[in-house]
Motif scaffolding. Structure first.
Motif, PDB file in Angstrom:
ATOM      1  N   ALA A 149       0.834  -1.203   0.000  1.00 30.60           N
ATOM      2  CA  ALA A 149       0.000   0.000   0.000  1.00 30.60           C
ATOM      3  C   ALA A 149       0.870   1.255   0.000  1.00 30.60           C
ATOM      4  CB  ALA A 149      -0.917   0.004   1.224  1.00 30.60           C
ATOM      5  N   VAL A 150       2.005   1.185   0.699  1.00 31.75           N
ATOM      6  CA  VAL A 150       2.938   2.320   0.730  1.00 31.75           C
ATOM      7  C   VAL A 150       3.435   2.619  -0.678  1.00 31.75           C
ATOM      8  CG1 VAL A 150       5.117   3.199   1.652  1.00 31.75           C
ATOM      9  CG2 VAL A 150       3.652   1.743   3.077  1.00 31.75           C
ATOM     10  N   GLU A 151       3.877   1.567  -1.370  1.00 34.58           N
ATOM     11  CA  GLU A 151       4.394   1.769  -2.725  1.00 34.58           C
ATOM     12  C   GLU A 151       3.305   2.217  -3.683  1.00 34.58           C
ATOM     13  OE1 GLU A 151       7.151  -0.114  -6.126  1.00 34.58           O
ATOM     14  OE2 GLU A 151       7.088  -1.008  -4.148  1.00 34.58           O
ATOM     15  N   SER A 182      10.091   1.511 -10.145  1.00 39.00           N
ATOM     16  CA  SER A 182       9.797   1.113  -8.764  1.00 39.00           C
ATOM     17  C   SER A 182       9.103  -0.246  -8.728  1.00 39.00           C
ATOM     18  CB  SER A 182       8.926   2.170  -8.070  1.00 39.00           C
ATOM     19  OG  SER A 182       7.608   2.172  -8.575  1.00 39.00           O
ATOM     20  N   LEU A 183       8.279  -0.531  -9.751  1.00 41.35           N
ATOM     21  CA  LEU A 183       7.653  -1.854  -9.846  1.00 41.35           C
ATOM     22  C   LEU A 183       8.722  -2.924 -10.074  1.00 41.35           C
ATOM     23  CD1 LEU A 183       4.564  -0.944 -12.086  1.00 41.35           C
ATOM     24  CD2 LEU A 183       4.537  -1.484  -9.643  1.00 41.35           C
ATOM     25  N   THR A 184       9.680  -2.613 -10.948  1.00 42.13           N
ATOM     26  CA  THR A 184      10.807  -3.525 -11.176  1.00 42.13           C
ATOM     27  C   THR A 184      11.582  -3.724  -9.883  1.00 42.13           C
ATOM     28  OG1 THR A 184      11.037  -2.761 -13.464  1.00 42.13           O
ATOM     29  CG2 THR A 184      12.934  -3.900 -12.498  1.00 42.13           C
ATOM     30  N   GLY A 185      11.836  -2.619  -9.186  1.00 41.48           N
ATOM     31  CA  GLY A 185      12.575  -2.685  -7.931  1.00 41.48           C
ATOM     32  C   GLY A 185      11.864  -3.504  -6.871  1.00 41.48           C
ATOM     33  N   ALA A 189      -2.539   6.641   6.430  1.00 37.37           N
ATOM     34  CA  ALA A 189      -2.874   8.044   6.142  1.00 37.37           C
ATOM     35  C   ALA A 189      -1.627   8.926   6.232  1.00 37.37           C
ATOM     36  CB  ALA A 189      -3.936   8.533   7.129  1.00 37.37           C
ATOM     37  N   ALA A 190      -0.792   8.693   7.252  1.00 42.58           N
ATOM     38  CA  ALA A 190       0.438   9.481   7.414  1.00 42.58           C
ATOM     39  C   ALA A 190       1.399   9.227   6.256  1.00 42.58           C
ATOM     40  CB  ALA A 190       1.106   9.136   8.744  1.00 42.58           C
ATOM     41  N   VAL A 191       1.510   7.948   5.851  1.00 43.40           N
ATOM     42  CA  VAL A 191       2.382   7.597   4.727  1.00 43.40           C
ATOM     43  C   VAL A 191       1.913   8.291   3.450  1.00 43.40           C
ATOM     44  CG1 VAL A 191       2.979   5.706   3.157  1.00 43.40           C
ATOM     45  CG2 VAL A 191       3.262   5.416   5.617  1.00 43.40           C
ATOM     46  N   VAL A 231      12.284   1.853   0.160  1.00 46.23           N
ATOM     47  CA  VAL A 231      11.471   2.654   1.086  1.00 46.23           C
ATOM     48  C   VAL A 231      10.022   2.173   1.074  1.00 46.23           C
ATOM     49  CG1 VAL A 231      10.537   4.958   1.540  1.00 46.23           C
ATOM     50  CG2 VAL A 231      12.941   4.691   0.933  1.00 46.23           C
ATOM     51  N   GLY A 232       9.491   1.923  -0.120  1.00 48.13           N
ATOM     52  CA  GLY A 232       8.099   1.524  -0.247  1.00 48.13           C
ATOM     53  C   GLY A 232       7.792   0.160   0.320  1.00 48.13           C
ATOM     54  N   ASN A 233       8.800  -0.696   0.385  1.00 50.85           N
ATOM     55  CA  ASN A 233       8.569  -2.061   0.872  1.00 50.85           C
ATOM     56  C   ASN A 233       9.223  -2.329   2.224  1.00 50.85           C
ATOM     57  OD1 ASN A 233       7.134  -3.490  -1.473  1.00 50.85           O
ATOM     58  ND2 ASN A 233       8.862  -2.552  -2.495  1.00 50.85           N
TER      59      ASN A 233
END
Length: 351
Positions: free
Chosen positions: A70-72, A91-94, A215-217, A250-252
């Motif tokens: 959800a973050v990503e 970012s999807l590749t990452g 929500a904060a993210v 960061v996203g994961n």
């Protein structure tokens, strides 16, 4: 460690708001945003772990992967809005590389240092292998190949068709695993009684923390996206590197930490479900959803990756399948996955 992340989150969120309003230096705010998101992601990870104690390894792993992704998804939606298509695809590749090689690799390595052999559900491993082959090698490679002889309109039409099929198959895969064949291919670990385990937080508190953290993210992620251009120019990073390495890590962050902790506790079914399940969710749900969401923005995003991205993802899938298909692992296999991630990371940095 939980207290440290709590302090970082409590300090980082107000700093993010103040820095954004007062226009503090972009590079400094980039660091603040990244650290804050990682701290918030740790709360999301702990909340989903609490729910996993009650729900079991499969649903627990799915919850962890979902809220971690959800973050990503939030970061990617804001990047789409800004027209940063290359960053989103990268970012999807990452995420695929990070989950299959970095998260699984660290989980296998850390768990393997404590236990000589770690076992997980071999039937789930083979089921996931088939889906990985389909999602990455079929659904991602085919649009790239066919797009060579198509104009932009036809390429986008193909991407929409592939996206709808991917989402439908992913939903059927969940129905297969959680409903029609739940418990049919049960592993010993899943059959054990975990009733003595107490969740860190109750169900209500865990859900509340998930909602607040998400929500904060969302707020911090929108601010983070606006720093990419300046940060890239400052450090000489390409959009590809920012997407593949920085945004993906960061996203994961939530599932990175959770999977490693579960492996250290020898709960490999949950660790593998987080790493591989998260990859499948990215490939079969998040990426297609972003393609469809892009239709509402000025710049649309076809499901067409660059050749280095495709080769890296296909290689990661093949290596992971070969290592995990026997239903057991050790520290050296984890080290092998980490080595593959480092090689690809160097390649993307130098591009």
């Amino acid at each position: 460690m939980g207290k440290v992340f709590a302090i970082i989150a409590l300090v980082g969120v107000p700093l993010s708001v103040i820095g954004n309003l007062l226009h503090w230096p972009t590079v400094m705010m980039f660091v603040v945003y990244c650290v804050t998101i990682v701290a918030l992601a740790s709360f999301m990870g702990r909340a989903t772990e609490s729910l996993a104690v009650v729900a079991g390894p499969r649903i627990g792993g799915l919850l962890n992967a979902t809220f971690g992704n959800a973050v990503e998804l939030i970061i990617s939606i804001f990047a789409l809005k800004e027209g940063l298509i290359e960053v989103v695809l990268a970012s999807l590749t990452g995420s695929v590389l990070g989950n299959l090689l970095l998260v699984a690799g660290l989980s296998f390595f850390v768990g393997g240092l404590k236990f000589k052999r770690q076992k997980f559900n071999v039937f789930d491993a083979r089921h996931n292998s088939g889906l990985l082959m389909f999602a990455i090698i079929v659904a991602f490679v085919i649009p790239e190949v066919f797009a060579q002889d198509m104009n932009e309109t036809k390429t986008m039409s193909l991407s929409i068709g592939v996206s709808i099929i991917l989402i439908a198959l992913y939903l059927f895969a969940l129905f297969f695993k959680l409903v029609t064949h739940r418990g049919v291919y049960q592993h010993d670990e899943e059959g054990q009684d975990h009733s003595h385990e107490e969740p860190e937080w109750g169900k209500g508190k865990a859900l509340l923390i998930l909602a607040i953290s998400t929500a904060a993210v969302a707020y911090v992620a929108e601010s983070l996206v606006h720093t990419f251009e300046v940060v890239g120019e400052t450090f000489g990073w390409s959009e590809l590197f920012i997407g593949v390495i920085i945004v993906a890590i960061v996203g994961n962050a939530a599932e990175h930490a959770s999977a490693i902790i579960m492996a250290y506790k020898n709960k490999m079914d949950i660790a593998v479900e987080i790493a591989v399940g998260s990859t499948l969710q990215i490939a079969m749900f998040v990426a297609p959803v972003l393609v469809l969401i892009s239709l509402f923005y000025e710049t649309t995003m076809p499901l067409v990756f660059t050749l280095p991205e495709l080769v890296a993802m296909v290689s990661a899938v093949l290596v992971t399948i070969v290592i995990s298909n026997d239903g057991e692992t050790n520290w050296f296999e984890g080290l092998t996955l980490l080595a593959a991630y480092l090689i690809m990371g160097i390649g993307f940095y130098l591009l």
